[in-house]
Design a protein around this motif. Structure first.
Motif, short mmCIF file in Angstrom:
data_model
loop_
_atom_site.label_atom_id
_atom_site.label_comp_id
_atom_site.label_asym_id
_atom_site.label_seq_id
_atom_site.Cartn_x
_atom_site.Cartn_y
_atom_site.Cartn_z
N VAL A 30 0.88 -1.16 -0.07
CA VAL A 30 0.17 0.14 0.07
C VAL A 30 0.76 1.16 0.06
O VAL A 30 0.43 2.21 -0.40
N VAL A 31 2.13 1.16 0.37
CA VAL A 31 3.04 2.25 0.28
C VAL A 31 3.79 2.24 -0.84
O VAL A 31 4.09 3.39 -1.46
N THR A 32 4.61 1.14 -1.44
CA THR A 32 5.50 1.48 -2.35
C THR A 32 5.06 0.55 -3.76
O THR A 32 5.49 0.83 -4.55
N LEU A 33 3.89 -0.09 -3.63
CA LEU A 33 3.33 -0.79 -4.88
C LEU A 33 4.32 -1.95 -5.05
O LEU A 33 3.99 -2.64 -6.06
N ARG A 34 5.41 -2.31 -4.40
CA ARG A 34 6.21 -3.42 -4.46
C ARG A 34 5.33 -4.81 -4.19
O ARG A 34 4.48 -4.65 -3.41
N PRO A 35 5.62 -6.03 -4.57
CA PRO A 35 5.03 -7.34 -4.40
C PRO A 35 5.28 -7.65 -2.79
O PRO A 35 6.42 -7.46 -2.29
N VAL A 36 4.09 -7.98 -2.26
CA VAL A 36 4.22 -8.41 -0.94
C VAL A 36 3.72 -9.78 -0.72
O VAL A 36 2.40 -10.01 -1.20
N GLU A 37 4.38 -10.78 -0.34
CA GLU A 37 3.78 -12.19 -0.29
C GLU A 37 3.12 -12.45 0.89
O GLU A 37 3.41 -11.78 1.87
N GLN A 38 2.16 -13.23 0.57
CA GLN A 38 1.23 -13.71 1.67
C GLN A 38 0.96 -15.14 1.51
O GLN A 38 0.50 -15.58 0.65
N SER A 39 1.23 -16.01 2.71
CA SER A 39 0.59 -17.20 2.83
C SER A 39 -0.48 -17.40 3.52
O SER A 39 -0.68 -16.81 4.78
N ILE A 40 -1.49 -18.08 3.37
CA ILE A 40 -2.98 -18.17 3.95
C ILE A 40 -3.09 -19.50 4.26
O ILE A 40 -2.80 -20.70 3.62
N ASN A 41 -3.48 -20.02 5.62
CA ASN A 41 -3.76 -21.16 5.77
C ASN A 41 -4.70 -21.12 7.02
O ASN A 41 -4.42 -20.97 8.33
N GLU A 42 -6.02 -20.77 6.77
CA GLU A 42 -7.00 -20.76 7.77
C GLU A 42 -8.25 -21.85 7.85
O GLU A 42 -8.64 -22.18 6.86
N GLU A 43 -8.63 -21.76 8.85
CA GLU A 43 -10.16 -22.77 9.09
C GLU A 43 -11.27 -21.91 8.83
O GLU A 43 -11.19 -20.49 9.27
N LEU B 219 -14.92 -20.72 -1.54
CA LEU B 219 -13.70 -20.80 -1.39
C LEU B 219 -12.97 -19.50 -1.80
O LEU B 219 -12.38 -18.91 -1.46
N ALA B 220 -13.68 -18.64 -2.85
CA ALA B 220 -13.29 -17.49 -3.31
C ALA B 220 -13.48 -16.49 -2.19
O ALA B 220 -12.77 -15.55 -2.16
N GLN B 221 -14.88 -16.47 -1.65
CA GLN B 221 -15.13 -15.58 -0.45
C GLN B 221 -14.40 -15.79 0.73
O GLN B 221 -13.85 -14.93 1.13
N GLN B 222 -13.94 -17.00 0.89
CA GLN B 222 -12.94 -17.09 2.03
C GLN B 222 -11.47 -16.60 1.62
O GLN B 222 -10.95 -16.11 2.76
N LEU B 223 -11.06 -16.89 0.35
CA LEU B 223 -9.95 -16.11 0.10
C LEU B 223 -9.82 -14.42 0.38
O LEU B 223 -8.98 -13.95 1.02
N ALA B 224 -10.97 -13.97 -0.22
CA ALA B 224 -11.22 -12.46 -0.07
C ALA B 224 -11.10 -12.17 1.58
O ALA B 224 -10.44 -11.15 1.97
N LEU B 225 -11.77 -12.78 2.45
CA LEU B 225 -11.75 -12.60 3.94
C LEU B 225 -10.07 -12.82 4.37
O LEU B 225 -9.83 -12.16 5.38
N ALA B 226 -9.61 -13.70 4.06
CA ALA B 226 -8.23 -13.75 4.70
C ALA B 226 -7.34 -13.07 4.08
O ALA B 226 -6.20 -13.12 4.66
N LEU B 227 -7.41 -12.17 3.02
CA LEU B 227 -6.48 -11.47 2.49
C LEU B 227 -5.90 -10.16 3.56
O LEU B 227 -7.03 -9.89 4.03
N ASP B 228 -5.00 -9.89 3.34
CA ASP B 228 -4.42 -8.71 4.18
C ASP B 228 -5.11 -7.31 3.66
O ASP B 228 -4.63 -7.12 2.52
N PRO B 229 -5.86 -6.61 4.20
CA PRO B 229 -6.42 -5.39 3.65
C PRO B 229 -5.38 -4.53 3.28
O PRO B 229 -5.72 -3.51 2.50
N TYR B 230 -4.48 -4.50 4.12
CA TYR B 230 -3.33 -3.41 4.02
C TYR B 230 -2.06 -3.90 3.81
O TYR B 230 -1.20 -3.73 4.88
N PRO B 231 -1.56 -4.71 2.51
CA PRO B 231 -0.43 -5.32 2.70
C PRO B 231 0.75 -4.28 2.49
O PRO B 231 0.38 -3.30 2.00
N ARG B 232 1.89 -4.46 3.36
CA ARG B 232 2.76 -3.39 3.52
C ARG B 232 4.21 -4.26 3.57
O ARG B 232 4.57 -4.99 4.51
#
Length: 190
Positions: A84-97, A136-149
């Motif tokens: 959200v600051v630099t627009l550079r890629p930020v990796e995220q791993s999701i593993n949620e129930e 599954l798509a909706q659960q992905l959306a909920l698990a994403l970091d809303p402000y990746p930095r």
């Protein structure tokens, strides 16, 4: 419901529909692993730079004594989002129930007042089906970091570098901030 009305309910890129009446009494286990074409479409839908992996494991089972179905599951994903600051890629791993309940004939009002103590309302079963792909798509959306930095994203450093090169840098691109308006009210009261 007509075919066109039924088609309107199929929103999204990925559909794995389960006919609830065909489920055994003990429920059924599902493993969903969308291909790269579907992952690319989901990445576009959610503003991701990439979605290299997505997997969902779900168990769908009817609850005793009611036409309610419980879906319990786990989502695993690997994605990149823009910082959200630099627009550079930020990796995220999701593993949620997750756990959701579905019921036929659910018609929720446009606005619903819930407290933190309230149970989530049931999701609708549409035409006797639960769409696990869209779930599954909706659960992905909920698990994403809303402000990746990015770990090295520093607004002060970016502002200083812009000033050194003769560029102007403004947070919010000169737009009024709601916090600025609150701050102004606070100083006016003094």
């Amino acid at each position: 419901m007509t075919h066109s009305e039924e088609a309107e309910h199929l929103v999204g890129e990925y559909h794995v529909e389960v006919v609830v009446e065909e489920l055994p009494r003990t429920g059924r286990h599902f493993i969903l692993e969308p291909d790269s074409e579907i992952r690319d479409a989901l990445a576009e839908r959610f503003g991701l730079l990439s979605l290299s992996a997505l997997r969902g494991e779900m168990h769908v089972k009817a609850l005793a004594g009611a036409p309610i179905y419980r879906v319990t599951g786990r989502i695993e994903a690997a994605c990149e989002q823009p910082c959200v600051v630099t627009l550079r890629p930020v990796e995220q791993s999701i593993n949620e129930e997750f756990e959701l309940e579905f019921a036929p004939g659910v018609d929720l009002p446009d606005e619903l007042d819930l407290t933190l103590e309230d149970d989530d309302p049931c999701e609708p079963i549409i035409n006797g089906k639960i769409d696990l792909g869209e779930l599954l798509a909706q659960q992905l959306a909920l698990a994403l970091d809303p402000y990746p930095r990015a770990s090295d994203a520093d607004l002060e450093k970016i502002r200083d570098e812009a000033a050194k090169s003769g560029r102007e840098f403004e947070v919010n691109a000169g737009k009024a901030s709601p916090f600025g308006a609150l701050s102004k009210l606070k100083t006016e009261k003094k």
